[in-house]
Write a protein that holds these residues in place. Sequence first.
Motif, PDB file in Angstrom:
ATOM      1  N   ALA A  55     -17.974  14.603 -20.664  1.00  0.00           N
ATOM      2  CA  ALA A  55     -19.420  14.442 -20.486  1.00  0.00           C
ATOM      3  C   ALA A  55     -19.774  14.551 -18.996  1.00  0.00           C
ATOM      4  O   ALA A  55     -18.927  14.343 -18.119  1.00  0.00           O
ATOM      5  CB  ALA A  55     -19.842  13.079 -21.015  1.00  0.00           C
ATOM      6  N   TYR A  56     -21.033  14.869 -18.721  1.00  0.00           N
ATOM      7  CA  TYR A  56     -21.494  14.921 -17.331  1.00  0.00           C
ATOM      8  C   TYR A  56     -21.388  13.537 -16.702  1.00  0.00           C
ATOM      9  O   TYR A  56     -21.406  12.520 -17.385  1.00  0.00           O
ATOM     10  CB  TYR A  56     -22.954  15.383 -17.264  1.00  0.00           C
ATOM     11  CG  TYR A  56     -23.113  16.849 -17.555  1.00  0.00           C
ATOM     12  CD1 TYR A  56     -22.681  17.812 -16.665  1.00  0.00           C
ATOM     13  CD2 TYR A  56     -23.694  17.268 -18.756  1.00  0.00           C
ATOM     14  CE1 TYR A  56     -22.819  19.159 -16.941  1.00  0.00           C
ATOM     15  CE2 TYR A  56     -23.847  18.615 -19.044  1.00  0.00           C
ATOM     16  CZ  TYR A  56     -23.405  19.555 -18.125  1.00  0.00           C
ATOM     17  OH  TYR A  56     -23.544  20.880 -18.414  1.00  0.00           O
ATOM     18  N   PHE A  57     -21.298  13.517 -15.374  1.00  0.00           N
ATOM     19  CA  PHE A  57     -21.237  12.278 -14.592  1.00  0.00           C
ATOM     20  C   PHE A  57     -20.036  11.419 -14.957  1.00  0.00           C
ATOM     21  O   PHE A  57     -20.127  10.208 -15.072  1.00  0.00           O
ATOM     22  CB  PHE A  57     -22.538  11.469 -14.733  1.00  0.00           C
ATOM     23  CG  PHE A  57     -23.740  12.256 -14.352  1.00  0.00           C
ATOM     24  CD1 PHE A  57     -23.952  12.639 -13.039  1.00  0.00           C
ATOM     25  CD2 PHE A  57     -24.651  12.658 -15.310  1.00  0.00           C
ATOM     26  CE1 PHE A  57     -25.066  13.395 -12.682  1.00  0.00           C
ATOM     27  CE2 PHE A  57     -25.769  13.406 -14.975  1.00  0.00           C
ATOM     28  CZ  PHE A  57     -25.971  13.768 -13.657  1.00  0.00           C
ATOM     29  N   THR A  58     -18.914  12.048 -15.152  1.00  0.00           N
ATOM     30  CA  THR A  58     -17.663  11.347 -15.401  1.00  0.00           C
ATOM     31  C   THR A  58     -16.676  11.744 -14.311  1.00  0.00           C
ATOM     32  O   THR A  58     -16.826  12.773 -13.673  1.00  0.00           O
ATOM     33  CB  THR A  58     -17.094  11.697 -16.794  1.00  0.00           C
ATOM     34  OG1 THR A  58     -15.878  10.970 -16.981  1.00  0.00           O
ATOM     35  CG2 THR A  58     -16.806  13.157 -16.943  1.00  0.00           C
ATOM     36  N   GLU A  59     -15.682  10.918 -14.084  1.00  0.00           N
ATOM     37  CA  GLU A  59     -14.665  11.231 -13.077  1.00  0.00           C
ATOM     38  C   GLU A  59     -13.547  12.110 -13.631  1.00  0.00           C
ATOM     39  O   GLU A  59     -12.613  12.432 -12.907  1.00  0.00           O
ATOM     40  CB  GLU A  59     -14.043   9.937 -12.538  1.00  0.00           C
ATOM     41  CG  GLU A  59     -14.933   9.146 -11.632  1.00  0.00           C
ATOM     42  CD  GLU A  59     -14.167   7.995 -10.992  1.00  0.00           C
ATOM     43  OE1 GLU A  59     -13.224   8.250 -10.232  1.00  0.00           O
ATOM     44  OE2 GLU A  59     -14.525   6.844 -11.285  1.00  0.00           O
ATOM     45  N   ARG A  60     -13.614  12.483 -14.886  1.00  0.00           N
ATOM     46  CA  ARG A  60     -12.524  13.254 -15.488  1.00  0.00           C
ATOM     47  C   ARG A  60     -12.417  14.622 -14.805  1.00  0.00           C
ATOM     48  O   ARG A  60     -13.408  15.307 -14.605  1.00  0.00           O
ATOM     49  CB  ARG A  60     -12.752  13.399 -16.971  1.00  0.00           C
ATOM     50  CG  ARG A  60     -12.790  12.033 -17.650  1.00  0.00           C
ATOM     51  CD  ARG A  60     -13.038  12.158 -19.093  1.00  0.00           C
ATOM     52  NE  ARG A  60     -11.734  12.059 -19.737  1.00  0.00           N
ATOM     53  CZ  ARG A  60     -11.540  12.202 -21.019  1.00  0.00           C
ATOM     54  NH1 ARG A  60     -12.538  12.496 -21.810  1.00  0.00           N
ATOM     55  NH2 ARG A  60     -10.335  12.076 -21.523  1.00  0.00           N
ATOM     56  N   CYS A  61     -11.197  14.987 -14.467  1.00  0.00           N
ATOM     57  CA  CYS A  61     -10.925  16.246 -13.765  1.00  0.00           C
ATOM     58  C   CYS A  61      -9.759  16.960 -14.404  1.00  0.00           C
ATOM     59  O   CYS A  61      -9.003  16.381 -15.184  1.00  0.00           O
ATOM     60  CB  CYS A  61     -10.555  15.969 -12.305  1.00  0.00           C
ATOM     61  SG  CYS A  61     -11.852  15.287 -11.307  1.00  0.00           S
ATOM     62  N   GLU A  62      -9.593  18.211 -14.016  1.00  0.00           N
ATOM     63  CA  GLU A  62      -8.406  18.952 -14.402  1.00  0.00           C
ATOM     64  C   GLU A  62      -7.959  19.790 -13.209  1.00  0.00           C
ATOM     65  O   GLU A  62      -8.772  20.256 -12.414  1.00  0.00           O
ATOM     66  CB  GLU A  62      -8.642  19.807 -15.637  1.00  0.00           C
ATOM     67  CG  GLU A  62      -9.771  20.785 -15.542  1.00  0.00           C
ATOM     68  CD  GLU A  62     -10.057  21.473 -16.884  1.00  0.00           C
ATOM     69  OE1 GLU A  62      -9.825  20.874 -17.937  1.00  0.00           O
ATOM     70  OE2 GLU A  62     -10.531  22.608 -16.839  1.00  0.00           O
ATOM     71  N   LEU A  63      -6.653  19.932 -13.088  1.00  0.00           N
ATOM     72  CA  LEU A  63      -6.037  20.692 -12.016  1.00  0.00           C
ATOM     73  C   LEU A  63      -5.207  21.782 -12.657  1.00  0.00           C
ATOM     74  O   LEU A  63      -4.398  21.498 -13.552  1.00  0.00           O
ATOM     75  CB  LEU A  63      -5.146  19.783 -11.166  1.00  0.00           C
ATOM     76  CG  LEU A  63      -4.345  20.430 -10.050  1.00  0.00           C
ATOM     77  CD1 LEU A  63      -5.278  20.933  -8.951  1.00  0.00           C
ATOM     78  CD2 LEU A  63      -3.346  19.453  -9.469  1.00  0.00           C
ATOM     79  N   GLY A  64      -5.401  23.007 -12.226  1.00  0.00           N
ATOM     80  CA  GLY A  64      -4.666  24.096 -12.831  1.00  0.00           C
ATOM     81  C   GLY A  64      -4.128  25.079 -11.818  1.00  0.00           C
ATOM     82  O   GLY A  64      -4.680  25.246 -10.727  1.00  0.00           O
ATOM     83  N   SER A  65      -3.043  25.719 -12.210  1.00  0.00           N
ATOM     84  CA  SER A  65      -2.445  26.796 -11.437  1.00  0.00           C
ATOM     85  C   SER A  65      -1.728  27.697 -12.446  1.00  0.00           C
ATOM     86  O   SER A  65      -0.816  27.240 -13.143  1.00  0.00           O
ATOM     87  CB  SER A  65      -1.453  26.259 -10.415  1.00  0.00           C
ATOM     88  OG  SER A  65      -0.910  27.325  -9.658  1.00  0.00           O
ATOM     89  N   GLY A  66      -2.182  28.926 -12.541  1.00  0.00           N
ATOM     90  CA  GLY A  66      -1.610  29.822 -13.543  1.00  0.00           C
ATOM     91  C   GLY A  66      -1.876  29.274 -14.926  1.00  0.00           C
ATOM     92  O   GLY A  66      -3.000  28.923 -15.259  1.00  0.00           O
ATOM     93  N   ASP A  67      -0.841  29.129 -15.746  1.00  0.00           N
ATOM     94  CA  ASP A  67      -0.982  28.599 -17.093  1.00  0.00           C
ATOM     95  C   ASP A  67      -0.901  27.072 -17.144  1.00  0.00           C
ATOM     96  O   ASP A  67      -1.079  26.468 -18.195  1.00  0.00           O
ATOM     97  CB  ASP A  67       0.108  29.172 -18.011  1.00  0.00           C
ATOM     98  CG  ASP A  67      -0.091  30.653 -18.259  1.00  0.00           C
ATOM     99  OD1 ASP A  67      -1.240  31.129 -18.150  1.00  0.00           O
ATOM    100  OD2 ASP A  67       0.898  31.337 -18.568  1.00  0.00           O
ATOM    101  N   TYR A  68      -0.601  26.456 -16.012  1.00  0.00           N
ATOM    102  CA  TYR A  68      -0.437  25.000 -15.968  1.00  0.00           C
ATOM    103  C   TYR A  68      -1.799  24.321 -15.802  1.00  0.00           C
ATOM    104  O   TYR A  68      -2.580  24.679 -14.924  1.00  0.00           O
ATOM    105  CB  TYR A  68       0.471  24.606 -14.794  1.00  0.00           C
ATOM    106  CG  TYR A  68       0.603  23.125 -14.616  1.00  0.00           C
ATOM    107  CD1 TYR A  68       1.485  22.389 -15.388  1.00  0.00           C
ATOM    108  CD2 TYR A  68      -0.165  22.445 -13.671  1.00  0.00           C
ATOM    109  CE1 TYR A  68       1.609  21.015 -15.232  1.00  0.00           C
ATOM    110  CE2 TYR A  68      -0.049  21.076 -13.509  1.00  0.00           C
ATOM    111  CZ  TYR A  68       0.837  20.373 -14.291  1.00  0.00           C
ATOM    112  OH  TYR A  68       0.946  19.023 -14.135  1.00  0.00           O
TER     113      TYR A  68
END
Length: 83
Positions: free
Chosen positions: A38-51
């Motif tokens: 949802a908007y205004f959440t601290e949830r993040c994702e980090l990616g590089s290639g397929d990871y």
Amino acid sequence: MSKIKSLAQFRDLIETGYEIEFTLNNQRWLLEPDQNAAYFTERCELGSGDYVKKFKDTNEVLNFEIEGKKLSELYSKMDNVQW
């Protein structure tokens, strides 16, 4: 932008919800808000290639390790930073 100047700045960029692209150890990374959260959440994702790694909050992002070092220790070594 080409460098993150401080840990406080890095934390602020994450918490504000910026997409942060950077190179670390010749590998390109993208840190962005979690596209499924949802908007205004601290949830993040980090990616590089397929990871892709998902995080529930900023502290989890900062404590994530790449080659044995936390991102909170690596921000000054990031090159080609764009946000």
